[in-house]
Scaffold this active site. Sequence first.
Site, PDB file in Angstrom:
ATOM      1  CE  LYS A  16       1.210   2.410   4.478  1.00 52.36           C
ATOM      2  NZ  LYS A  16       2.044   0.989   3.824  1.00 52.36           N
ATOM      3  CE  LYS A  51      -5.664  -1.707   1.859  1.00 50.91           C
ATOM      4  NZ  LYS A  51      -4.131  -2.965   2.169  1.00 50.91           N
ATOM      5  CB  THR A 110      -1.377   0.472   1.642  1.00 45.67           C
ATOM      6  OG1 THR A 110      -1.557  -1.201   1.028  1.00 45.67           O
ATOM      7  CG2 THR A 110      -1.562   1.330   1.480  1.00 45.67           C
TER       8      THR A 110
END
Length: 279
Positions: free
Chosen positions: A231, A163, A92
């Site tokens: 994150k 995502k 990701t």
Amino acid sequence: MKIAFIGTGVMGAPMAKHLAAAGHDVTVYNRTRAKAEATGLAVADTPAAAARGAEAVVTCVGNDADLEQVTLGTDGAFATMREDAVFVDHTTVSADIARRLAAARALVLDAPVSGGQAGAESGKLSIMCGGSAAALAKAHPVMQAYAARIVHVGEAGAGQQTKMVNQICIAGVLQGVAEGLRFAQKSGLDLDKVLEAVSGGAAQSWQMVNRWPTMAEDRFDFGFAIDWMRKDLGLALAEAQVNGAVLPMTALVDQFYAEVQAMGGARQDTSALVRRLPG
């Protein structure tokens, strides 16, 4: 297929093992060599060595900087990859680096996953793919080894943006489940009965079914770490600055996660969000 798998952490290791179990010839690389050796597969000394001669190179590392290092850096995979090899990234990361890598090679897929460690171990991940149809076609037999769902969502970068949507939605759901659980506790309700009642209706979600019981027991030593969630939410908030999306709930939950980090919960599961609410 001859496959190089770079990044054998809690997600990458089981994915690489699924590839080997499916009959592929897999060579792995990890920055911490012991983690690569623990897979029981052939180990390369560098990403470049792992990628040499491979038909597919798969990465599952930590962040943009890690991905850049194993692809474009010294001894990076792109230096030795065959021209007809497909590159599949399950990290990701930002949509920006996904587009940069797609511009550097012909067959590149940004393919972040959802399903967590349990999904990786069971081989039932959901994969959102950005890139060309040709890249997807070549990568599909690889990803089938550990995926329950593979969706082509658009061009390069679209997988990463999708995502971000996933993480935005999860953040809101977890905050709602956390507040609902604490409300039930304060009301003196039977938590098992409440879960049975509300999980059969419109409030049902994966997070509710799987995390309500563990949240009620203050168990958070598993799953997707808060450090990684922050994150990911940071990537979504940064992308929103570019595309103009307004994400007030996401920004708020990100602040809540910062509080849980300060409480020592950085490596706990994302459901530890409930810890900041008085029990």
